[in-house]
Design a protein around this motif. Sequence first.
Motif, PDB file in Angstrom:
ATOM      1  N   ARG A 121      -1.135  -8.176  23.636  1.00  0.00           N
ATOM      2  CA  ARG A 121      -1.773  -7.851  22.362  1.00  0.00           C
ATOM      3  C   ARG A 121      -1.935  -9.054  21.433  1.00  0.00           C
ATOM      4  NH1 ARG A 121       1.217  -2.335  20.537  1.00  0.00           N
ATOM      5  NH2 ARG A 121      -0.406  -2.384  18.939  1.00  0.00           N
ATOM      6  N   THR A 161      -3.628 -12.247  19.981  1.00  0.00           N
ATOM      7  CA  THR A 161      -4.999 -12.734  19.968  1.00  0.00           C
ATOM      8  C   THR A 161      -5.014 -14.261  19.927  1.00  0.00           C
ATOM      9  OG1 THR A 161      -5.089 -12.596  17.554  1.00  0.00           O
ATOM     10  CG2 THR A 161      -5.851 -10.678  18.786  1.00  0.00           C
ATOM     11  N   ALA A 162      -6.023 -14.836  20.541  1.00  0.00           N
ATOM     12  CA  ALA A 162      -6.176 -16.289  20.539  1.00  0.00           C
ATOM     13  C   ALA A 162      -6.603 -16.749  19.152  1.00  0.00           C
ATOM     14  CB  ALA A 162      -7.209 -16.709  21.575  1.00  0.00           C
ATOM     15  N   THR A 163      -5.990 -17.825  18.676  1.00  0.00           N
ATOM     16  CA  THR A 163      -6.378 -18.397  17.395  1.00  0.00           C
ATOM     17  C   THR A 163      -6.954 -19.787  17.617  1.00  0.00           C
ATOM     18  OG1 THR A 163      -4.130 -19.261  17.071  1.00  0.00           O
ATOM     19  CG2 THR A 163      -4.645 -17.133  16.078  1.00  0.00           C
ATOM     20  N   LYS A 180      -7.784 -12.480  13.067  1.00  0.00           N
ATOM     21  CA  LYS A 180      -8.738 -11.914  14.018  1.00  0.00           C
ATOM     22  C   LYS A 180      -8.911 -12.864  15.196  1.00  0.00           C
ATOM     23  CE  LYS A 180     -11.283  -9.496  10.380  1.00  0.00           C
ATOM     24  NZ  LYS A 180     -10.404  -9.921   9.300  1.00  0.00           N
ATOM     25  N   PRO A 181      -9.324 -12.342  16.362  1.00  0.00           N
ATOM     26  CA  PRO A 181      -9.514 -13.206  17.536  1.00  0.00           C
ATOM     27  C   PRO A 181     -10.427 -14.383  17.227  1.00  0.00           C
ATOM     28  CG  PRO A 181      -9.677 -10.903  18.173  1.00  0.00           C
ATOM     29  CD  PRO A 181      -9.603 -10.916  16.672  1.00  0.00           C
ATOM     30  N   TYR A 191      -4.951 -14.255  25.712  1.00  0.00           N
ATOM     31  CA  TYR A 191      -4.893 -15.217  24.615  1.00  0.00           C
ATOM     32  C   TYR A 191      -4.525 -16.611  25.097  1.00  0.00           C
ATOM     33  CZ  TYR A 191       0.150 -15.987  24.152  1.00  0.00           C
ATOM     34  OH  TYR A 191       1.443 -16.389  24.367  1.00  0.00           O
ATOM     35  N   GLU A 195      -7.640 -18.195  26.653  1.00  0.00           N
ATOM     36  CA  GLU A 195      -8.704 -18.468  25.678  1.00  0.00           C
ATOM     37  C   GLU A 195      -8.347 -19.639  24.767  1.00  0.00           C
ATOM     38  OE1 GLU A 195     -11.600 -17.033  25.956  1.00  0.00           O
ATOM     39  OE2 GLU A 195     -10.780 -15.838  27.606  1.00  0.00           O
ATOM     40  N   GLN A 196      -7.062 -19.826  24.491  1.00  0.00           N
ATOM     41  CA  GLN A 196      -6.676 -20.915  23.606  1.00  0.00           C
ATOM     42  C   GLN A 196      -6.846 -22.286  24.250  1.00  0.00           C
ATOM     43  OE1 GLN A 196      -3.666 -18.738  20.472  1.00  0.00           O
ATOM     44  NE2 GLN A 196      -2.914 -20.460  21.631  1.00  0.00           N
TER      45      GLN A 196
END
Length: 412
Positions: free
Chosen positions: A364, A366-368, A194-195, A114, A117-118
């Motif tokens: 666990r 997730t990226a927002t 959600k991702p 995450y 990815e962010q």
Amino acid sequence: MLIAGAAAALPWRARARARTTLTVAAFPLVDAIVKAALPAWQQRHPDVAVQVVSRPYADHHTAMTTALSTSVYLPDVMTLEASYVGRYAQGRGLADLAQPPFDGLRLRPRFVPYAFEQAINRRNELLALPTDIGPGTLMYRTDLFAQAGLGEADLTPSWEAYVDAGIRLKAATGAYLVSNAQTVKDIVIRSGLKPGEGLYFDSESRVLVNSPRFVRAFELARKVRQHKLDARVAAWSNDWAEAFRRGTLATDLTGAWMVGQMANWVAPGTSGRWRVAQLPENTFVSYGGSYYALPRQAKPENRALAWELVQLLTLNRELQFAAFKSQDAFPALLETFDDPFFEQPLPFLGGQRARTLWRDAARRITATQVHKQANFADEVVGTELDNVLDRGKPIAAALADAARLLERRAFR
């Protein structure tokens, strides 16, 4: 002879003046982490000095925003708190580390997913590399909950269970559940994302505030206030710290780094009385984190060295652990996660091996998606919740008004 001697000295002086210096702009405690890494840097590049320019958190980010917009006084390396990476995502001020000569996307498998990815925006540009993260956690006072006949199992099944436990806690001990009802809203609106999903806006900048997620968050925050479960104090204020010290504040919804803050200066006298758990409903969210970025318009002649320094600060296992041990900077580097250090008991938490809990949470989260108007949305939604809590405004009306205001700003 005097003239000859002076002439002989000139080349040495010229070399001294020409020595390369990299500038790193940082905020506490990242500035201390960078400085601690400089001996390792000097072993690689004894002829390249590093100047760390440190400012308080807010001043630093204000200065960086100004520097990026004007291309004046740009550092070679810029440290950013996680939310600011998202705020700069749609601009052009930061170098794209996905492109040659960086090829930063190859590093993706080495970082907590995450966090990496962010730092990637909608144009698939990699704007920064993560260095530390803040896995969310629930801190709670075991002694206070024991007085109320409650334990961890009463707190974590759901957010409704958490608030209901707070009602029983208040009746039995008089202690508050949380510092402010806004804190409950802040975490509940992040539950179940959600991702890649945005908090206030979707990928097309459509406003998401008029949704069951926000209704539930507002209802829970209102229940907290109605039952007088919040101390109504601002985080990091003197009253907030004093409430922890006196045992009148029984939980905190926060990042893993807070345990170190509590142990070192907020409430060291409460050592042994705290434990941590995953957030209610197994909510896995991030509370901050730090990144290193390269301004696009910084000195091009320093770019290769600046990128090498960023890689040293983010990819070196030894330095990551040094920062973890000295500053509670939970590492974003996955290669550190198998170290026995994670299994060590934490005295402040009564010997609990909490780092394994946070390690699981980190994997666990997730990226927002962070929208450029996220800061404004925070203010709007927070103000409307105040209208609900303090003035009795109906929740539906508050969220409808927030949505209308955000729709006007969504595409600016």
